[in-house]
Design a protein around this motif. Structure first.
Motif, mmCIF file in Angstrom:
data_model
loop_
_atom_site.group_PDB
_atom_site.id
_atom_site.type_symbol
_atom_site.label_atom_id
_atom_site.label_comp_id
_atom_site.label_asym_id
_atom_site.label_seq_id
_atom_site.Cartn_x
_atom_site.Cartn_y
_atom_site.Cartn_z
ATOM 1 N N MET A 1 0.677 -1.300 -0.086
ATOM 2 C CA MET A 1 -0.055 0.039 -0.005
ATOM 3 C C MET A 1 0.932 1.361 -0.019
ATOM 4 O O MET A 1 0.233 2.275 -0.470
ATOM 5 C CB MET A 1 -0.952 -0.099 1.046
ATOM 6 N N ARG A 2 2.055 1.097 0.238
ATOM 7 C CA ARG A 2 3.126 2.086 0.186
ATOM 8 C C ARG A 2 3.869 2.013 -0.958
ATOM 9 O O ARG A 2 4.531 2.877 -1.304
ATOM 10 C CB ARG A 2 4.008 2.180 1.374
ATOM 11 N N ASN A 3 3.144 1.253 -1.993
ATOM 12 C CA ASN A 3 3.885 1.178 -3.363
ATOM 13 C C ASN A 3 5.139 0.902 -3.267
ATOM 14 O O ASN A 3 6.021 1.261 -3.992
ATOM 15 C CB ASN A 3 3.613 2.461 -4.212
ATOM 16 N N ASN A 4 5.538 -0.085 -2.438
ATOM 17 C CA ASN A 4 7.098 -0.553 -2.148
ATOM 18 C C ASN A 4 7.073 -1.999 -2.293
ATOM 19 O O ASN A 4 7.260 -2.684 -1.199
ATOM 20 C CB ASN A 4 7.497 0.160 -0.909
ATOM 21 N N ILE A 5 6.875 -2.423 -3.468
ATOM 22 C CA ILE A 5 6.915 -3.889 -3.987
ATOM 23 C C ILE A 5 8.395 -4.552 -3.694
ATOM 24 O O ILE A 5 8.610 -5.457 -3.410
ATOM 25 C CB ILE A 5 6.547 -3.973 -5.390
ATOM 26 N N ARG A 6 9.383 -3.646 -3.830
ATOM 27 C CA ARG A 6 10.708 -4.114 -3.586
ATOM 28 C C ARG A 6 10.940 -4.481 -2.238
ATOM 29 O O ARG A 6 11.425 -5.552 -1.853
ATOM 30 C CB ARG A 6 11.618 -3.138 -3.947
ATOM 31 N N ASN A 7 10.579 -3.716 -1.171
ATOM 32 C CA ASN A 7 10.618 -4.128 0.252
ATOM 33 C C ASN A 7 9.930 -5.145 0.358
ATOM 34 O O ASN A 7 10.094 -6.075 1.253
ATOM 35 C CB ASN A 7 10.310 -3.128 1.070
ATOM 36 N N ALA A 8 8.485 -5.245 -0.129
ATOM 37 C CA ALA A 8 7.568 -6.528 0.107
ATOM 38 C C ALA A 8 8.419 -7.756 -0.518
ATOM 39 O O ALA A 8 8.230 -8.850 0.356
ATOM 40 C CB ALA A 8 6.301 -6.282 -0.562
#
Length: 312
Positions: A257-264
């Motif tokens: 939801m923070r648009n941080n797919i890399r961290n996910a």
């Protein structure tokens, strides 16, 4: 000694961390082995982030705050000061060790029946040689029943604190660390404070230290207050705990939801590394990795897939 400090997220492991790894390396598949894995450490440091406004914010710790200093500098001096600030921020973000609970300590050396009833109190003999680590310091007790034995952990910790007191560490554990008292004060504004006090009061393999840290992590996860520990030294251990206990679903949604797919995706990689989940395909494609987790190992896979749809 497993001394906790409020400094240091250097890229190299500290001397204390190396000693911890050496001490526990003989026992495989321990939490510390997984936590100090090179890949895991790299990802946890990356996930922690570095918001300097948060790292260097003024804290209410009962101490006088330093006054701001303003001065004119050249570009070269400015670059040097910025590098120094980066180094200080990395030091403040050094993660506390994550260890398994320590084994019981103490063994009987001899039993002398002639000393039975000699005194109603036990005698404690402590080696106060300067420079000896708290863990290696010899502490021996003579009990009223004539038993001579090495000290248990509680006695060892107390003698160390009496002869070589650590700043802000109390001789007895403050009531704050009782579970019923902790439950009252747990919240976004207190998570970091509690964890910092936990580091000061206890060694990282102390049962109360582990219990307190896990209470904070679980409460934070249940209430989805992940941002409260971001850019603090406790964020890496939090993520590691969630991965180890297979509770990363809400954290994955938070990152998406923070648009941080890399961290996910990096969180999923730590999850796979820690749990050795062979059913979970992990690729170089971040989006595909997150989807694979949602379809195979996630407890809330549909929620993760719905979050992905919202941001795409």
């Amino acid at each position: 000694m497993l001394k906790m400090r409020l400094t240091g997220l250097g890229k190299k492991l500290s001397r204390m961390e190396l000693l911890l790894m050496k001490q526990y390396s003989s026992v495989p598949n321990r939490k510390q082995d997984l936590f100090y894995d090179t890949e895991v450490q790299s990802i946890l440091r990356s996930l922690t982030g570095m918001n300097k406004d948060k790292v260097f914010r003024a804290r209410r710790e009962g101490r006088a705050t330093e006054r701001s200093l303003y001065q004119f500098v050249t570009d070269e001096e400015l670059n040097k000061l910025q590098k120094e600030a980066d180094q200080k921020a990395e030091q403040r973000l050094q993660m506390p060790p994550v260890l398994d609970e320590r084994n019981p300590k103490g063994r009987v050396l001899e039993t002398d029946p002639l000393l039975v009833g000699f005194d109603i109190s036990k005698f404690v003999f402590t080696d106060i040689t300067y420079g000896v680590s708290d863990r290696e310091r010899i502490v021996v007790c003579r009990d009223p029943d004539g038993t001579l034995r090495t000290a248990d952990w509680e006695e060892q910790d107390r003698m160390n604190q009496i002869y070589y007191p650590r700043e802000e560490r109390k001789l007895r554990a403050p009531p704050m660390f009782e579970p019923e008292n902790l439950q009252v004060i747990l919240g976004p504004s207190k998570y970091e404070y509690i964890l910092d006090k936990n580091c000061i009061q206890f060694e990282p393999d102390h049962p109360i230290y582990i219990r307190t840290a896990e209470m904070v992590y679980n409460h934070l996860n249940e209430n989805k207050h992940f941002s409260s520990l971001h850019s603090t030294r406790h964020f890496g251990p939090l993520v590691f705990h969630l991965c180890l206990t297979k509770q990363i679903d809400e954290f994955i949604v938070y990152q998406i939801m923070r648009n941080n797919i890399r961290n996910a995706a990096d969180t999923v990689r730590v999850y796979k590394k820690v749990n050795q989940d062979q059913s979970l395909p992990v690729t170089d494609d971040d989006l595909e990795t997150v989807k694979n987790f949602a379809k195979t190992s996630a407890k809330k896979g549909e929620k993760i897939l719905m979050a992905l749809e919202k941001v795409q």
